[in-house]
Design a protein around this motif. Structure first.
Motif, PDB file in Angstrom:
ATOM      1  N   MET A   1       0.845  -1.193   0.000  1.00 44.61           N
ATOM      2  CA  MET A   1       0.000   0.000   0.000  1.00 44.61           C
ATOM      3  C   MET A   1       0.882   1.246   0.000  1.00 44.61           C
ATOM      4  O   MET A   1       1.830   1.344   0.789  1.00 44.61           O
ATOM      5  N   GLN A   2       0.577   2.190  -0.857  1.00 45.18           N
ATOM      6  CA  GLN A   2       1.394   3.383  -0.984  1.00 45.18           C
ATOM      7  C   GLN A   2       0.926   4.480  -0.027  1.00 45.18           C
ATOM      8  O   GLN A   2      -0.188   4.456   0.485  1.00 45.18           O
ATOM      9  N   LEU A   3       1.806   5.459   0.169  1.00 43.84           N
ATOM     10  CA  LEU A   3       1.487   6.569   1.058  1.00 43.84           C
ATOM     11  C   LEU A   3       0.191   7.260   0.644  1.00 43.84           C
ATOM     12  O   LEU A   3      -0.653   7.581   1.501  1.00 43.84           O
ATOM     13  N   SER A   4      -0.005   7.478  -0.640  1.00 43.47           N
ATOM     14  CA  SER A   4      -1.224   8.142  -1.110  1.00 43.47           C
ATOM     15  C   SER A   4      -2.471   7.323  -0.783  1.00 43.47           C
ATOM     16  O   SER A   4      -3.531   7.884  -0.465  1.00 43.47           O
ATOM     17  N   ASP A   5      -2.362   5.990  -0.847  1.00 38.38           N
ATOM     18  CA  ASP A   5      -3.502   5.114  -0.515  1.00 38.38           C
ATOM     19  C   ASP A   5      -3.867   5.228   0.965  1.00 38.38           C
ATOM     20  O   ASP A   5      -5.045   5.296   1.324  1.00 38.38           O
ATOM     21  N   ILE A   6      -2.840   5.226   1.813  1.00 36.45           N
ATOM     22  CA  ILE A   6      -3.082   5.320   3.257  1.00 36.45           C
ATOM     23  C   ILE A   6      -3.717   6.664   3.594  1.00 36.45           C
ATOM     24  O   ILE A   6      -4.659   6.748   4.390  1.00 36.45           O
ATOM     25  N   ARG A   7      -3.224   7.707   2.961  1.00 41.32           N
ATOM     26  CA  ARG A   7      -3.778   9.046   3.211  1.00 41.32           C
ATOM     27  C   ARG A   7      -5.250   9.104   2.800  1.00 41.32           C
ATOM     28  O   ARG A   7      -6.093   9.673   3.523  1.00 41.32           O
ATOM     29  N   SER A   8      -5.596   8.495   1.671  1.00 42.92           N
ATOM     30  CA  SER A   8      -6.992   8.464   1.229  1.00 42.92           C
ATOM     31  C   SER A   8      -7.865   7.711   2.228  1.00 42.92           C
ATOM     32  O   SER A   8      -9.005   8.125   2.508  1.00 42.92           O
ATOM     33  N   GLN A   9      -7.366   6.617   2.764  1.00 44.79           N
ATOM     34  CA  GLN A   9      -8.115   5.855   3.761  1.00 44.79           C
ATOM     35  C   GLN A   9      -8.395   6.704   4.999  1.00 44.79           C
ATOM     36  O   GLN A   9      -9.476   6.626   5.593  1.00 44.79           O
ATOM     37  N   ILE A  10      -7.402   7.505   5.384  1.00 43.23           N
ATOM     38  CA  ILE A  10      -7.557   8.345   6.570  1.00 43.23           C
ATOM     39  C   ILE A  10      -8.632   9.397   6.346  1.00 43.23           C
ATOM     40  O   ILE A  10      -9.486   9.626   7.216  1.00 43.23           O
ATOM     41  N   TYR A  11      -8.615  10.031   5.189  1.00 43.91           N
ATOM     42  CA  TYR A  11      -9.651  11.027   4.898  1.00 43.91           C
ATOM     43  C   TYR A  11     -11.042  10.394   4.933  1.00 43.91           C
ATOM     44  O   TYR A  11     -12.011  10.999   5.415  1.00 43.91           O
ATOM     45  N   ASN A  23      -9.569  19.283   8.128  1.00 49.73           N
ATOM     46  CA  ASN A  23      -8.888  20.070   9.156  1.00 49.73           C
ATOM     47  C   ASN A  23      -7.375  19.976   9.032  1.00 49.73           C
ATOM     48  O   ASN A  23      -6.646  20.666   9.743  1.00 49.73           O
ATOM     49  N   PHE A  24      -6.922  19.078   8.136  1.00 44.12           N
ATOM     50  CA  PHE A  24      -5.486  18.826   8.008  1.00 44.12           C
ATOM     51  C   PHE A  24      -5.058  18.911   6.549  1.00 44.12           C
ATOM     52  O   PHE A  24      -5.813  18.573   5.636  1.00 44.12           O
ATOM     53  N   THR A  25      -3.815  19.315   6.341  1.00 43.09           N
ATOM     54  CA  THR A  25      -3.228  19.298   5.005  1.00 43.09           C
ATOM     55  C   THR A  25      -2.666  17.910   4.727  1.00 43.09           C
ATOM     56  O   THR A  25      -2.493  17.097   5.644  1.00 43.09           O
ATOM     57  N   ASP A  26      -2.350  17.637   3.459  1.00 47.74           N
ATOM     58  CA  ASP A  26      -1.706  16.364   3.108  1.00 47.74           C
ATOM     59  C   ASP A  26      -0.406  16.198   3.880  1.00 47.74           C
ATOM     60  O   ASP A  26      -0.080  15.090   4.344  1.00 47.74           O
ATOM     61  N   ALA A  27       0.347  17.281   4.017  1.00 49.25           N
ATOM     62  CA  ALA A  27       1.627  17.209   4.730  1.00 49.25           C
ATOM     63  C   ALA A  27       1.422  16.832   6.191  1.00 49.25           C
ATOM     64  O   ALA A  27       2.199  16.043   6.757  1.00 49.25           O
ATOM     65  N   GLN A  28       0.367  17.360   6.813  1.00 49.74           N
ATOM     66  CA  GLN A  28       0.088  17.011   8.204  1.00 49.74           C
ATOM     67  C   GLN A  28      -0.338  15.551   8.333  1.00 49.74           C
ATOM     68  O   GLN A  28       0.075  14.851   9.263  1.00 49.74           O
ATOM     69  N   PHE A 149      13.207  -2.254  14.427  1.00 44.52           N
ATOM     70  CA  PHE A 149      13.858  -1.029  13.982  1.00 44.52           C
ATOM     71  C   PHE A 149      12.834  -0.013  13.486  1.00 44.52           C
ATOM     72  O   PHE A 149      11.707  -0.361  13.124  1.00 44.52           O
ATOM     73  N   ILE A 150      13.245   1.243  13.505  1.00 40.94           N
ATOM     74  CA  ILE A 150      12.395   2.334  13.033  1.00 40.94           C
ATOM     75  C   ILE A 150      12.509   2.432  11.518  1.00 40.94           C
ATOM     76  O   ILE A 150      13.599   2.644  10.989  1.00 40.94           O
ATOM     77  N   PRO A 151      11.411   2.263  10.781  1.00 42.54           N
ATOM     78  CA  PRO A 151      11.478   2.367   9.325  1.00 42.54           C
ATOM     79  C   PRO A 151      11.758   3.805   8.883  1.00 42.54           C
ATOM     80  O   PRO A 151      11.479   4.763   9.612  1.00 42.54           O
ATOM     81  N   THR A 152      12.280   3.946   7.682  1.00 42.02           N
ATOM     82  CA  THR A 152      12.483   5.260   7.088  1.00 42.02           C
ATOM     83  C   THR A 152      11.139   5.919   6.829  1.00 42.02           C
ATOM     84  O   THR A 152      10.191   5.273   6.391  1.00 42.02           O
ATOM     85  N   ASP A 153      11.048   7.203   7.122  1.00 35.79           N
ATOM     86  CA  ASP A 153       9.794   7.930   6.896  1.00 35.79           C
ATOM     87  C   ASP A 153       9.371   7.856   5.434  1.00 35.79           C
ATOM     88  O   ASP A 153      10.209   7.883   4.524  1.00 35.79           O
ATOM     89  N   LEU A 154       8.062   7.774   5.222  1.00 34.52           N
ATOM     90  CA  LEU A 154       7.504   7.840   3.879  1.00 34.52           C
ATOM     91  C   LEU A 154       7.460   9.309   3.454  1.00 34.52           C
ATOM     92  O   LEU A 154       7.042  10.172   4.232  1.00 34.52           O
ATOM     93  N   SER A 155       7.870   9.598   2.234  1.00 34.41           N
ATOM     94  CA  SER A 155       7.861  10.988   1.765  1.00 34.41           C
ATOM     95  C   SER A 155       7.177  11.125   0.406  1.00 34.41           C
ATOM     96  O   SER A 155       6.346  12.018   0.208  1.00 34.41           O
ATOM     97  N   SER A 156       7.498  10.243  -0.526  1.00 33.74           N
ATOM     98  CA  SER A 156       6.861  10.264  -1.836  1.00 33.74           C
ATOM     99  C   SER A 156       5.533   9.522  -1.773  1.00 33.74           C
ATOM    100  O   SER A 156       5.392   8.542  -1.022  1.00 33.74           O
ATOM    101  N   ASP A 157       4.549   9.950  -2.554  1.00 30.44           N
ATOM    102  CA  ASP A 157       3.244   9.283  -2.568  1.00 30.44           C
ATOM    103  C   ASP A 157       3.338   7.821  -2.977  1.00 30.44           C
ATOM    104  O   ASP A 157       2.444   7.023  -2.666  1.00 30.44           O
ATOM    105  N   SER A 158       4.405   7.451  -3.667  1.00 31.20           N
ATOM    106  CA  SER A 158       4.569   6.061  -4.109  1.00 31.20           C
ATOM    107  C   SER A 158       5.336   5.208  -3.101  1.00 31.20           C
ATOM    108  O   SER A 158       5.495   4.003  -3.297  1.00 31.20           O
ATOM    109  N   ASP A 159       5.798   5.810  -2.000  1.00 30.61           N
ATOM    110  CA  ASP A 159       6.518   5.047  -0.966  1.00 30.61           C
ATOM    111  C   ASP A 159       5.567   4.080  -0.277  1.00 30.61           C
ATOM    112  O   ASP A 159       4.376   4.379  -0.094  1.00 30.61           O
TER     113      ASP A 159
END
Length: 233
Positions: A1-11, A23-28, A149-159
């Motif tokens: 699942m990509q970052l953009s997919d997770i963000r859509s689920q949250i909305y 109430n939140f931006t994509d960055a938030q 371990f702590i994974p690397t932060d997701l930054s790109s929508d395809s991450d």
């Protein structure tokens, strides 16, 4: 699942269609997603990795913890090319060592030997006890461990999250929990956190059942089989 997919689920869980009516931006939201992944690590005990192995040094008791370290799961010491040499170490606390071995800080030659215990000395350091001696620091005598371990932060929508796939769907619940806390909506936060814990338990239960079934023996057969002792699989 990509970052953009997770963000859509949250909305969707927030009953919002996108950042334009949120109430939140994509960055938030992305920030909440990455925070959620980090907070989930000790809860779901994923992701894990095995260290490549650290060569121990005679007279040296302390070794640096990886920068992405969260928690030890298993730890071994020895040379795996020698039969019976690569063995588990016992996790202990500084308090336990102090009570049972008042000289645990002694790294002098006479106090050295084969390491049997490991403690987290501080946020950056493992400590082995006893301190390795010359024999137990021969080439190939390694400290290896399985750790969270702590994974690397997701930054790109395809991450994609560095978590097993079944856990990708849990991220939205924890992120929404953080969103509701941010908005001061404690009741909604409690409900969505409950969803997170319930889904986590379901995944854990399925994983445990599969492991137990793969390791178990089963008697099968009818009464005629049992007269002859049955068949063990």
């Amino acid at each position: 699942m990509q970052l953009s997919d997770i963000r859509s689920q949250i909305y969707l869980l927030l009953r919002e269609t996108s950042s334009t009516d949120s109430n939140f931006t994509d960055a938030q939201i992305n920030s909440f997603i990455n925070q959620s992944i980090r907070l989930m690590v000790p809860i779901i005990e994923q992701p894990r990795k095995f260290s490549s192995g650290t060569q121990v040094v005679a007279g040296t008791a302390t070794y640096t913890i990886p920068t992405d370290f969260v928690m030890l799961k298993t730890v071994y010491f020895g040379d795996k090319t020698i039969t019976g040499d690569d063995l588990p170490l016992e996790f202990k606390t500084e308090q336990w060592l102090r009570a049972h071995f008042p000289n645990w800080r002694d790294t002098s030659t006479g106090a050295r030997g084969r390491p049997k215990y490991i403690i987290l000395l501080d946020d950056d350091t493992f400590l082995l006890f006893p301190t390795p001696d010359a024999t137990e620091s021969a080439t190939g005598k390694l400290l290896t461990y399985d750790y969270l371990f702590i994974p690397t932060d997701l930054s790109s929508d395809s991450d994609t999250p560095d978590l097993p796939l079944p856990y990708h769907d849990l991220i939205k619940f924890y992120a929404c929990y953080l969103c509701y806390l941010n908005l001061g909506k404690k009741d909604e936060a409690v409900l969505v956190f409950k969803s997170f814990t319930e889904h986590h338990k379901l995944i854990q239960r399925a994983s445990t059942i599969e492991s137990e079934e793969n390791l178990s023996f089963q008697w099968i057969g009818d009464e005629r089989d049992m007269e002859g002792g049955g068949v063990l699989y």
